[in-house]
Design a protein around this motif. Structure first.
Motif, short mmCIF file in Angstrom:
data_model
loop_
_atom_site.label_atom_id
_atom_site.label_comp_id
_atom_site.label_asym_id
_atom_site.label_seq_id
_atom_site.Cartn_x
_atom_site.Cartn_y
_atom_site.Cartn_z
N LYS A 608 0.81 -1.21 0.00
CA LYS A 608 0.00 0.00 0.00
C LYS A 608 0.84 1.27 0.00
CE LYS A 608 -4.02 -2.16 2.16
NZ LYS A 608 -5.01 -2.10 3.27
N ILE A 609 1.96 1.24 -0.72
CA ILE A 609 2.80 2.43 -0.87
C ILE A 609 2.42 3.10 -2.19
CG2 ILE A 609 5.14 3.33 -0.99
CD1 ILE A 609 4.45 2.05 1.67
N PRO A 610 1.92 4.34 -2.19
CA PRO A 610 1.57 5.02 -3.44
C PRO A 610 2.80 5.22 -4.33
CG PRO A 610 0.61 6.14 -1.55
CD PRO A 610 1.59 5.15 -1.01
N GLU A 620 -0.87 1.57 -6.02
CA GLU A 620 -0.20 1.24 -4.76
C GLU A 620 0.40 -0.15 -4.87
OE1 GLU A 620 -3.10 1.58 -1.69
OE2 GLU A 620 -2.99 3.78 -1.60
N ASP A 643 5.54 7.64 -2.34
CA ASP A 643 5.08 8.65 -1.38
C ASP A 643 5.44 8.20 0.03
OD1 ASP A 643 3.86 10.58 0.05
OD2 ASP A 643 1.85 10.30 -0.79
N LEU A 645 4.90 9.63 2.84
CA LEU A 645 4.02 10.09 3.91
C LEU A 645 3.18 8.96 4.49
CD1 LEU A 645 2.78 13.50 2.43
CD2 LEU A 645 4.61 13.07 4.08
N SER A 646 2.99 7.90 3.73
CA SER A 646 2.19 6.78 4.22
C SER A 646 3.03 5.76 4.99
CB SER A 646 1.49 6.08 3.05
OG SER A 646 2.46 5.58 2.13
#
Length: 758
Positions: A608-610, A620, A643, A645-646
């Motif tokens: 689930k990493i964009p 993702e 991204d 941030l996640s």
């Protein structure tokens, strides 16, 4: 009055001799140097080596100290207040500046990982009067740093009723099997297997089973191979320069004093006008207008383009799996003799054929390009010649193209060697013209004249006009006529878009026999991010009507289509499924068809990493930390980023953005080395529960890492184990020890303590 000092000298001329250390400026440009200047009886002397070091061109015979007033063209001035030496020299004395380069962007070496790819296209067709059949086209690729091995073919099966293909064509048919390797350092491509020979505009390509070596400029998209205009000039003082191409600002650069050559011209084609505007520090402007002509049909001076192929002619392509004919060889060469002249040559040989020819492309200043070629062949004892002549001119107002090809005698090439009933046409001639009428749209005209091998002649005249209407609506009108026939065929079409809901097209056409037909079509294209699109059409005329309807549903893993078309007498129903299966990184991915290169993103198992490609979100990562990016263009320096941030607070990544280029027809496993760091913030106190002193040295015994106690007894440690021991050395030499446990599966950085150090 006796005893008073004499007045100071009014100028340096009153001083007999002195050594000065002055800041040097050349043509108002600071050099950043302090130099020693000898002043003798009002004259200034500077070492010649110093002048050469700051870029001033001096005669070779000058050496040692040089009197500045002895150099004709050089003017010097002494600024006593600023302690500066000001020199003014002709711009030609200063170094030449080369502004820009011929590369469109920085080069990135292409890479490839080991993997496999399957492209497929399943097509089902059911026609009322022709039966039902299933066709399955496929392409299999295996690739790595050693190149790409690919195989294409089709499986066909008649399901019911009569089929045009017949039962003998049922089964699998192999098309092409090829190994290809491209060397982007030397701009070469090596091919073994089923290849298509390279050709020039006045020669033909043939399918071979053999080998081919060719120059491949496509592996270096950062290079511009055709000549671009360059602009030269001189700047007497520091200036800024603006370049306008066809009225649009292209670039703006800062100029140092001296001559300059500007090469950072955008990639353009055709005739145009450049305006170069230089502005000095006082705001004075000089504008220069320069017309130019650019064509991609030329090679830059010194560049060469070639291909050499040898093997056996492919026979009965798509009908037989392995059908090969006589052995042949073919070669083509292009060479940029200058920026305005590119020479060409071509040769073919087989047991029954010998062919050779030369040609060239010549730029006629700003008036277009002329091309010509002459070749001669001998086939089965009969000779023939081929001559070609052409001219092209492109501008914003109009474009003109003329091409004539004429063959005499029994001219033949490799395309007829294994085809005894095939003969080349005797002559072909075509003229095309397009006009830009601004608000009145654009007008096009074409004349085509072909004389076939049996001496039959076909001449066709075509006229077209298109005009944009309100918003994005447009109107198109076309008419054509075969010379010798008094009737015209016409077609008119009106296209009206309805924003996101679709586009309406209305059309009417008339055949040369006088029959007319009206058409209406409404379509909605598939959104770029995927979804549903459709197309509805109806045509009426000549006593019959025609209907069609199809639906497209593009998912991330496959593209599905289905439709129906036909008239009241017979209808055809069809369905299609196309996509790709990729194996890489020990995982299989499904996607739409991949015709070029691709990239698989790996985040080290983190899901689930964009992921973004060229700043666009593409998805993702899955549960294994992978995501397929199927839209990469071969050899393009694409940007891939994740991204952060996640990410959890204790997950680190050395980088979140990478730029890579992937080889043609292959894929690459791009790794972002994410790792979970087992860390903790610990508050250490002594036996009286008082925070340990600032600066105390902490040793983590399990990893050997040292840290220092901060304010309030706080210390931060990474790479911790499940059970940990700390040894602390205080400022007075005393030591203490503390132990604690950490959950290695944690996703946050915990605060532990107060922890007593005993």
């Amino acid at each position: 009055m006796a005893g008073e000092l004499p007045p100071p000298p009014r100028s340096m001329g009153a001083v007999v001799g002195a050594q000065l250390f002055l800041e040097l400026l050349v043509n108002q440009q600071e050099t950043g140097r302090i130099i020693a200047v000898e002043q003798r009886i009002g004259r200034f002397f500077v070492p010649a080596s110093v002048l050469r070091e700051v870029g001033i061109k001096l005669p070779q015979e000058l050496s040692g100290e040089v009197a500045l007033d002895s150099l004709a063209g050089l003017h010097s001035d002494y600024d006593s207040n600023g302690q500066r030496l000001l020199l003014d020299v002709p711009p030609a004395w200063l170094p030449e500046q080369l502004i820009g380069n011929r590369s469109s962007y920085p080069r990135t070496e292409a890479v490839s990982s080991f993997g496999a790819l399957l492209n497929y296209d399943l097509y089902l067709n059911d026609t009322d009067d022709s039966g039902t059949y299933l066709a399955a086209w496929n392409e299999v690729r295996l690739f790595d740093s050693w190149g790409t091995l690919s195989n294409t073919g089709q499986y066909r099966r008649t399901i019911g009723g009569a089929s045009d293909s017949g039962p003998l064509n049922n089964g699998y048919r192999r098309y092409d099997t090829t190994w290809r390797y491209s060397d982007d350092e030397r701009l070469l491509t090596y091919e073994v297997g089923d290849v298509v020979s390279g050709a020039l505009p006045w020669s033909s390509s043939v399918r071979l089973g053999g080998i081919q070596l060719s120059r491949d400029f496509a592996v270096r998209p950062d290079l511009v191979t055709y000549p671009l205009p360059q602009f030269v000039g001189e700047a007497a003082v520091p200036s800024s320069m603006d370049l306008f191409i066809n009225g649009y600002k292209s670039s703006s650069v800062e100029l140092q004093p001296g001559p300059y050559t500007l090469t950072n011209v955008p990639l353009i084609n055709g005739a145009g006008e450049a305006v170069v505007i230089t502005t000095d520090a006082l705001g004075r402007q000089v504008s220069t207008t320069v017309p130019f002509y650019v064509t991609s049909s030329l090679l830059q001076k010194g560049l060469s383009d070639f291909s050499v192929a040898t093997g056996h002619l492919r026979r009965d392509y798509t009908v037989r799996d392995f059908g090969y004919g006589p052995g042949v060889a073919s070669g083509s060469l292009r060479y940029g003799l200058s920026d305005t002249l590119t020479l060409e040559s071509h040769a073919e040989i087989s047991q029954s054929l010998t062919l050779g020819g030369v040609g060239g492309n010549l730029q006629l200043g700003n008036f277009g390009v002329i091309n010509t070629a002459l070749s001669q062949s001998q086939f089965e004892g009969k000779t023939g010649q081929q001559m070609s002549l052409g001219y092209q001119y492109n501008s914003q107002l109009y474009s003109l193209s003329y091409q004539r090809l004429e063959r005499r005698g029994e001219y033949a090439d490799l395309s007829v060697v294994d085809s005894p009933y095939t003969r080349l046409s005797q002559r072909s001639e075509q003229v095309t013209l397009s006009l830009n009428l601004d608000s009145w749209g654009s007008l096009g005209a074409g004349y085509f004249d072909v004389r076939a091998a049996d001496d039959s002649r076909t001449r066709l005249l075509n006229l077209s006009w298109s005009k944009p209407l309100w918003r994005s609506a447009s109107f198109y009108l076309s008419t054509n006529r075969e010379i010798g026939d008094s009737n015209w065929a016409m077609q008119a079409q009106l296209v009206i878009p309805f924003d996101l809901h679709g586009s309406l097209s209305l059309g009417s056409e008339r055949s040369k026999s006088g029959e007319s037909r009206q058409r209406v079509n409404f379509s909605h294209s598939v959104p770029s991010e995927g979804g549903v699109g459709y197309n509805l059409g109806y045509a009426s005329g000549n006593g019959s009507d025609y209907r069609q309807a199809d639906l497209t549903w593009r998912l991330q893993a496959v593209r599905l289509q289905a439709g129906v078309y036909g008239d009241s007498n017979a209808q055809t129903r069809w369905a299609d499924a196309a996509g790709s299966l990729v194996w890489m990184g020990r995982e299989v991915f499904a996607a739409n068809q991949i015709n070029d290169a691709f990239v698989v993103i790996s985040t080290g198992g983190f899901s689930k990493i964009p992921v973004r490609y060229e700043n666009q979100l593409v998805g993702e990562t899955d549960r294994n930390g992978h995501l397929l990016v199927p839209w990469s263009s071969a050899y393009y320096r694409g940007k891939y980023e994740i991204d952060p941030l996640s990410l959890a607070a204790n997950v680190q990544s050395p980088n979140v953005e990478q730029r890579i280029a992937v080889r043609r027809g292959s894929g690459y496993l791009l790794e972002f080395a994410l790792r979970r760091v087992i860390a903790a913030s610990i508050i250490l106190v002594d036996g009286q529960r008082k925070e340990l002193p600032l600066g105390s040295l902490v040793l983590h015994e399990q990893s050997g890492v040292q840290a220092v106690v901060g304010w309030d007894g706080l210390v931060y440690l990474e790479n911790l184990a499940a059970d940990n021991t700390l040894r602390v050395t205080l400022a007075d030499g005393r030591t203490c020890q503390a132990q604690f446990e950490v959950d290695v599966q944690q996703e946050q950085v915990p605060l532990i303590g107060p922890l007593k150090c005993q």
